[in-house]
Scaffold this active site. Structure first.
Site, PDB file in Angstrom:
ATOM      1  N   ASN A  95      -4.892 -16.669  -2.922  1.00 10.23           N
ATOM      2  CA  ASN A  95      -5.296 -15.512  -2.628  1.00 10.23           C
ATOM      3  C   ASN A  95      -5.291 -15.063  -1.126  1.00 10.23           C
ATOM      4  O   ASN A  95      -4.842 -15.906  -0.367  1.00 10.23           O
ATOM      5  CB  ASN A  95      -6.725 -15.126  -3.395  1.00 10.23           C
ATOM      6  CG  ASN A  95      -7.351 -13.752  -3.206  1.00 10.23           C
ATOM      7  OD1 ASN A  95      -6.305 -13.014  -3.827  1.00 10.23           O
ATOM      8  ND2 ASN A  95      -8.139 -13.320  -3.006  1.00 10.23           N
ATOM      9  N   LYS A  96      -5.642 -13.959  -1.020  1.00 13.09           N
ATOM     10  CA  LYS A  96      -5.589 -13.417   0.536  1.00 13.09           C
ATOM     11  C   LYS A  96      -6.354 -14.329   1.313  1.00 13.09           C
ATOM     12  O   LYS A  96      -7.313 -14.763   1.183  1.00 13.09           O
ATOM     13  CB  LYS A  96      -6.111 -11.953   0.626  1.00 13.09           C
ATOM     14  CG  LYS A  96      -6.148 -11.486   2.000  1.00 13.09           C
ATOM     15  CD  LYS A  96      -4.356 -11.234   2.364  1.00 13.09           C
ATOM     16  CE  LYS A  96      -3.864 -10.463   1.567  1.00 13.09           C
ATOM     17  NZ  LYS A  96      -2.164 -10.728   1.927  1.00 13.09           N
TER      18      LYS A  96
ATOM     19  N   ARG B  68       0.916  -2.947  -2.168  1.00 13.48           N
ATOM     20  CA  ARG B  68       0.641  -4.673  -1.929  1.00 13.48           C
ATOM     21  C   ARG B  68      -0.527  -4.655  -3.269  1.00 13.48           C
ATOM     22  O   ARG B  68      -0.895  -4.062  -3.932  1.00 13.48           O
ATOM     23  CB  ARG B  68       0.016  -4.830  -0.878  1.00 13.48           C
ATOM     24  CG  ARG B  68      -0.532  -3.757   0.263  1.00 13.48           C
ATOM     25  CD  ARG B  68      -1.938  -3.268  -0.313  1.00 13.48           C
ATOM     26  NE  ARG B  68      -2.816  -4.176  -0.651  1.00 13.48           N
ATOM     27  CZ  ARG B  68      -3.749  -4.157  -1.509  1.00 13.48           C
ATOM     28  NH1 ARG B  68      -3.688  -2.869  -2.270  1.00 13.48           N
ATOM     29  NH2 ARG B  68      -4.644  -5.142  -2.069  1.00 13.48           N
ATOM     30  N   GLY B  69      -0.594  -6.043  -3.245  1.00 15.16           N
ATOM     31  CA  GLY B  69      -1.390  -6.559  -4.736  1.00 15.16           C
ATOM     32  C   GLY B  69      -0.776  -7.203  -5.401  1.00 15.16           C
ATOM     33  O   GLY B  69       0.401  -6.460  -5.932  1.00 15.16           O
ATOM     34  N   ALA B  70      -1.051  -8.147  -6.028  1.00 17.69           N
ATOM     35  CA  ALA B  70       0.515  -8.820  -6.848  1.00 17.69           C
ATOM     36  C   ALA B  70       0.820  -8.020  -8.026  1.00 17.69           C
ATOM     37  O   ALA B  70       1.954  -8.150  -8.358  1.00 17.69           O
ATOM     38  CB  ALA B  70      -0.295 -10.184  -7.320  1.00 17.69           C
TER      39      ALA B  70
ATOM     40  N   ASP C 139      -3.445 -14.288  -6.303  1.00 10.86           N
ATOM     41  CA  ASP C 139      -1.770 -13.844  -6.422  1.00 10.86           C
ATOM     42  C   ASP C 139      -0.957 -15.053  -7.009  1.00 10.86           C
ATOM     43  O   ASP C 139      -0.068 -14.849  -7.632  1.00 10.86           O
ATOM     44  CB  ASP C 139      -1.379 -13.963  -4.819  1.00 10.86           C
ATOM     45  CG  ASP C 139      -1.627 -12.517  -4.100  1.00 10.86           C
ATOM     46  OD1 ASP C 139      -0.964 -11.797  -4.035  1.00 10.86           O
ATOM     47  OD2 ASP C 139      -3.052 -12.311  -3.853  1.00 10.86           O
TER      48      ASP C 139
ATOM     49  N   GLN D  36      -7.073  -5.117   4.641  1.00 10.34           N
ATOM     50  CA  GLN D  36      -7.163  -4.489   3.398  1.00 10.34           C
ATOM     51  C   GLN D  36      -8.452  -3.921   2.985  1.00 10.34           C
ATOM     52  O   GLN D  36      -8.862  -3.059   2.141  1.00 10.34           O
ATOM     53  CB  GLN D  36      -6.617  -5.304   2.552  1.00 10.34           C
ATOM     54  CG  GLN D  36      -5.044  -5.470   2.595  1.00 10.34           C
ATOM     55  CD  GLN D  36      -4.723  -6.863   3.361  1.00 10.34           C
ATOM     56  OE1 GLN D  36      -5.399  -7.217   4.328  1.00 10.34           O
ATOM     57  NE2 GLN D  36      -3.736  -7.525   3.023  1.00 10.34           N
TER      58      GLN D  36
ATOM     59  N   ARG E 240       8.409 -10.571  -1.141  1.00 13.50           N
ATOM     60  CA  ARG E 240       7.211 -11.308  -0.870  1.00 13.50           C
ATOM     61  C   ARG E 240       6.845 -12.536  -2.035  1.00 13.50           C
ATOM     62  O   ARG E 240       6.759 -12.409  -3.004  1.00 13.50           O
ATOM     63  CB  ARG E 240       5.787 -10.404  -1.123  1.00 13.50           C
ATOM     64  CG  ARG E 240       5.804  -9.231  -0.060  1.00 13.50           C
ATOM     65  CD  ARG E 240       4.487  -8.798   0.322  1.00 13.50           C
ATOM     66  NE  ARG E 240       3.615  -9.585   0.785  1.00 13.50           N
ATOM     67  CZ  ARG E 240       2.417  -9.311   0.772  1.00 13.50           C
ATOM     68  NH1 ARG E 240       1.676  -8.535   0.252  1.00 13.50           N
ATOM     69  NH2 ARG E 240       1.580 -10.333   1.741  1.00 13.50           N
TER      70      ARG E 240
END
Length: 362
Positions: free
Chosen positions: A252-253, A49-51, A242, A201, A89
């Site tokens: 973002n998250k 995960r993470g763009a 993101d 996370q 995603r």
């Protein structure tokens, strides 16, 4: 500038090896991705995960897909497969850029002149380039960020959200990369890491990275940020991104937006750290960013992390009454007006305006 030793993505003997981030911090295990479908699973289920890391995994997924073929796919077959990859995603723009870049190398109009061997070679070279480029960009943006802080070694208190370190990128990280670089520059840091509900996370990954690096830190629940800013001297909030719209609105998250509001109230600088790959000049503002909605059980229980067979990876834990409905947007959008600056490999954009963004990335 020293990079992190953590390597979440490895390409060995035509296989992609991914650090399984679902089971951290309790277990360190790796998932071997041998097909595009394996990569889609890894992205969708958040093995990776993470763009930036998602985009790199997607690039290697394209290489794996082509390497598994004995004859060249039709353009329609290729597009169908890569559409499936894109849907894994949808919020982060980085994955879409990877797919568009690959299609620019083999456009439909000239597709008949391509051959499978050339496509296989190009896909692997592109994925390896992405891996190297992201690491270089992370190191550069982190170096650029040093100008925002005192030149002489200082005591700095920083809040961060979600995970933006080596685990979310090719290595080093964006927001957490800035924190690493501040430490390497001699600053004495204390980091307050939001746990980042519901996927945790911050608790599972950022806290683990900080502990591994020996960076002093506190884990806080998301709703403690206001208390921390009112009772401690916080020098900056640094988060990742993101997708960044033309006007600077940043996805973002989930939980980033309220954190920015609290920072604004307390006069704490709020910085976004992201590479140019997170920019999306095709959309005017954050209202056009698609927000991924995930499963309700990620909010209502700790049993949502499962392996490919459906077996829980962590001990089951019920948090809410059976049958209660839950919302689970994976991201929110922070208006550009709340962002003090965007830290990139091209420089620091401040104030955050469309004019300044276009000037930087033109």
């Amino acid at each position: 500038m020293q990079e992190s030793g953590l390597k979440p993505i490895l390409w060995t003997n035509k296989e992609l090896i991914l650090l399984d981030q679902r089971v951290l911090p309790g277990t360190t295990s790796y998932l071997k991705a041998k097909t595009l479908e394996d990569c889609i699973f890894a992205i969708r289920e958040m093995v990776v995960r993470g763009a930036p890391a998602i985009a790199i995994t997607g690039a290697f997924g394209i290489a794996l897909y082509l390497n598994g073929l004995s004859s060249q796919p039709t353009f329609s077959q290729l597009k169908t497969k890569l559409d499936e990859l894109l849907e894994s995603r949808p919020t982060a723009v980085n994955l879409r850029l990877v797919i568009e870049e690959f299609f620019s190398r083999f456009p439909e109009a000239d597709y008949s002149s391509a051959n499978l061997e050339k496509m296989q070679k190009s896909a692997e070279e592109f994925a390896l380039f992405m891996l190297e480029e992201d690491l270089e960009n992370n190191l550069t943006l982190s170096k650029n960020a040093l100008s925002l802080f005192p030149k002489s070694p200082s005591s700095l208190n920083i809040i961060t959200h979600c995970n933006t370190g080596a685990l979310a990128t090719a290595g080093h990280g964006t927001a957490l990369g800035v924190i690493r670089s501040l430490r390497d520059a001699g600053h004495s840091l204390t980091v307050f890491a939001d746990e980042t509900r519901p996927y945790l996370q911050g608790a599972r990954l950022t806290a683990w990275e900080l502990k591994e690096e020996g960076i002093p830190s506190y884990l806080i629940t998301d709703n403690m940020a206001g208390w921390v800013m009112s009772s401690r001297k916080i020098h900056a909030v640094i988060v990742g991104a993101d997708r960044i719209a033309s006007n600077g609105d940043t996805a973002n998250k989930i939980g980033t937006y309220p954190l920015a509001i609290i920072a604004k109230h307390h006069g704490v600088p709020f910085y976004v750290a992201a590479t140019s790959k997170s920019m999306d000049f095709r959309i005017p503002d954050g209202s056009h960013i698609p927000i991924e909605m995930r499963k309700e059980n990620e909010v209502t229980s700790f049993g949502f992390l499962k392996d490919a067979t459906g077996k829980p990876l962590l001990n089951e834990g019920v948090l809410a009454p059976n049958g209660i409905k839950a919302l689970n947007p994976s991201f929110d959008v922070t208006p550009a007006s709340l962002i003090s600056g965007i830290i990139t490999e091209r420089g620091i954009i401040s104030p955050v305006t469309e004019e300044n963004l276009r000037k930087t990335f033109s």
